[in-house]
Design a protein around this motif. Structure first.
Motif, PDB file in Angstrom:
ATOM      1  N   MET A 129       7.903 -23.706 -25.530  1.00  0.00           N
ATOM      2  CA  MET A 129       9.210 -24.140 -26.029  1.00  0.00           C
ATOM      3  C   MET A 129       9.518 -25.578 -25.591  1.00  0.00           C
ATOM      4  SD  MET A 129      10.759 -21.663 -27.800  1.00  0.00           S
ATOM      5  CE  MET A 129      12.525 -21.865 -27.645  1.00  0.00           C
TER       6      MET A 129
ATOM      7  N   ILE B 180      16.498 -23.335 -22.731  1.00  0.00           N
ATOM      8  CA  ILE B 180      15.466 -22.350 -23.088  1.00  0.00           C
ATOM      9  C   ILE B 180      15.698 -21.106 -22.249  1.00  0.00           C
ATOM     10  CG2 ILE B 180      12.995 -21.849 -23.204  1.00  0.00           C
ATOM     11  CD1 ILE B 180      12.516 -24.891 -23.252  1.00  0.00           C
TER      12      ILE B 180
ATOM     13  N   GLU C  77      16.358 -20.980 -27.852  1.00  0.00           N
ATOM     14  CA  GLU C  77      17.151 -22.065 -27.263  1.00  0.00           C
ATOM     15  C   GLU C  77      18.630 -21.712 -27.123  1.00  0.00           C
ATOM     16  OE1 GLU C  77      16.613 -25.824 -29.159  1.00  0.00           O
ATOM     17  OE2 GLU C  77      14.431 -25.808 -28.947  1.00  0.00           O
TER      18      GLU C  77
END
Length: 507
Positions: free
Chosen positions: A503, A155, A171
């Motif tokens: 995330m 991330i 990502e």
């Protein structure tokens, strides 16, 4: 949930780490440098079980004391499998090679990187690696490449390339799948300018107004000119006069002399500690090298004829992440990019190549150019080098296309309805009118399209901006150059921590 923090150095990033810790994230391993990071290492109360690793040591392939490497496996099969990464990493090493390290030693250091980080990832089994930028230091890129092969989530975030106060989390900088999904969704709707948030509207209007200079702050000449003080041994007279008037000349002189005397560790492939005085002497030598490049360039430049059909190629400042890592390995070499364009160019067209003036002002500029660099470009068919002072927006607006590795000029071109050929990995390559180029055939197909009148669709641009709006958070990156609103460090750290956490927990 176990994570590695990679190159978390400044106080905002460190505060974000504290917030993540409070949310239950287990910070297993942390690399960083400079005073803020050193302070956290010494305190350790908040992170008692975290392994701290100085970034400068990591760059030299030195392990921290807390990690026993005695029984680390040498992953020969993996090293062979990752041969495509080796060239990219060797190029990245040049950015911090201040002692002319032999090529064979660099190659061995690369193998040490792969061996060490493969074993560390295998031993500590992180769920994710968190970066505060696209990985472009050599060892950080190796960790990223290993994570992709080992199925470990990565991330990272970056500024939304000149969209003020917007951070984009993702990502993998090779595909930007999160933004791509948002763009696909946006294309299902008819988006009007009024549907965009006020800040995105202002950005769009500013970029499409030909009367405004939208040059990003970090790429303006004035930004790099402020760096000249790093090469000065005797302060400028204006600075001295200013401090005399303020009555601070004694304090400043004492501080300045201390900086000249104190020894500091530099980010380098080999251990390098230098006094401030020695650093400035080294920077002055580099400045002389830059003057050689400038003279060569100016001897070749020609005034461009904007009435002709041409592709505009603004060169990148190097070494920087925009070509290494984002250049897909081979397109770190901008000469190669221009050669591909030259061979694919429609009959009667020209390529105008313009150097970025900051290339001649940046301290490490000599690592990105060499004698004969511009001569080799000027020697290609239908290629002309034009004055570096040429107005970039006039060049964009009159061009048939703009070509770059990942430069902002391509983004500016697309916003103005001019097609762009993009040779690297950047989020706006998803936009309509952008052609991702890997081969000469790709370039020929793109230029044939453009010759036949293909231009970016304005509705799709609004849809893309809407996708950016939906995929970003309001915050500042580490540089804070591209900001239009004040966000204090504590709030910014909270924003960044939330971006990572969202995330991390996304399924």
């Amino acid at each position: 949930m176990k994570v590695f923090l990679l190159s978390f150095n400044n106080k905002v990033q460190i505060e974000a780490a504290r917030i993540l810790k409070d949310k239950g994230v287990d910070i297993v391993y942390w690399t960083g440098a400079r005073s803020e990071f050193d302070r956290v290492k010494k305190e350790r109360a908040k992170f008692p079980n975290t392994i701290f690793h100085n970034t400068y040591d990591a760059a030299r392939g030195e392990a921290p004391q807390d990690v026993d490497t005695t029984n680390f496996e040498v992953p020969i099969s993996l090293i062979r499998e990752m041969h495509d990464i080796e060239s990219i990493v060797l190029t990245m090493m040049n950015a911090i090679d201040f002692t002319n390290v032999p090529l064979n030693k660099k190659k061995h250091l690369y193998y040490e990187y792969v061996t060490y980080w493969y074993n560390v990832l295998k031993q500590y089994k992180p769920d994710a690696l968190l970066y505060p930028d696209i990985p472009h230091m050599a060892h950080n890129y190796v960790i990223f490449a290993l994570a992709k092969r080992m199925g470990i989530k990565t991330i990272m975030y970056t500024d939304a390339r000149r969209v003020p106060d917007r951070l984009l989390f993702f990502e993998d900088f090779h595909n930007y799948k999160e933004l791509e999904e948002s763009y696909k969704e946006a294309q299902k709707h008819n988006v009007r300018l009024g549907d965009l948030a006020p800040d995105i509207q202002a950005f769009y209007k500013n970029q499409t107004d030909s009367s405004k200079d939208s040059t990003p702050p970090m790429t303006q000449k004035s930004f790099f000119e402020t760096r000249k003080k790093d090469t000065q041994i005797i302060p400028a007279f204006s600075s001295l006069l200013k401090n005399i008037r303020k009555g601070t000349v004694g304090v400043i002189t004492k501080k300045y002399l201390k900086n000249l005397k104190d020894t500091k560790q530099m980010a380098s492939l080999e251990k390098l500690e230098m006094s401030g005085f020695a650093q400035r002497r080294m920077f002055q030598k580099w400045e002389k090298l830059r003057k050689v490049f400038i003279d060569e360039y100016k001897s070749l430049q020609k005034k461009p004829d904007l009435s002709l059909n041409y592709v505009y190629v603004p060169l990148h400042v190097q070494p920087e992440r925009s070509t290494s890592a984002e250049g897909r390995g081979i397109y770190h070499d901008q000469q190669l990019m221009i050669k591909v364009l030259s061979q694919a160019l429609p009959k009667g067209w020209k390529i105008y190549v313009k150097e970025h003036i900051p290339q001649w002002l940046a301290i490490r500029a000599h690592l990105g150019r060499y004698p004969g660099y511009y001569e080799s470009i000027a020697g290609l068919p239908n290629v002309e080098i034009i004055p570096a002072e040429s107005q970039t927006f006039s060049l964009i607006e009159n061009a048939k296309a703009v070509a770059t590795v990942t430069g902002s000029a391509a983004w500016e071109a697309l916003l103005r309805g001019v097609p762009a050929l993009i040779f690297g990995d950047i989020f706006f390559s998803l936009c309509d009118g952008a052609y991702k180029i890997e081969t000469e055939k790709d370039a020929k197909v793109a230029l044939e399209d453009i010759e036949n009148g293909k231009t970016p669709d304005s509705q799709k641009m609004l849809q893309f901006l809407y996708a950016i709006q939906e995929s970003t958070v309001i915050g500042h990156d580490k540089h804070k150059f591209n900001k239009t609103r004040e966000i204090d460090d504590k709030e910014n750290a909270s924003i960044i921590a939330s971006g990572y956490y969202d995330m991390l927990t996304r399924t």
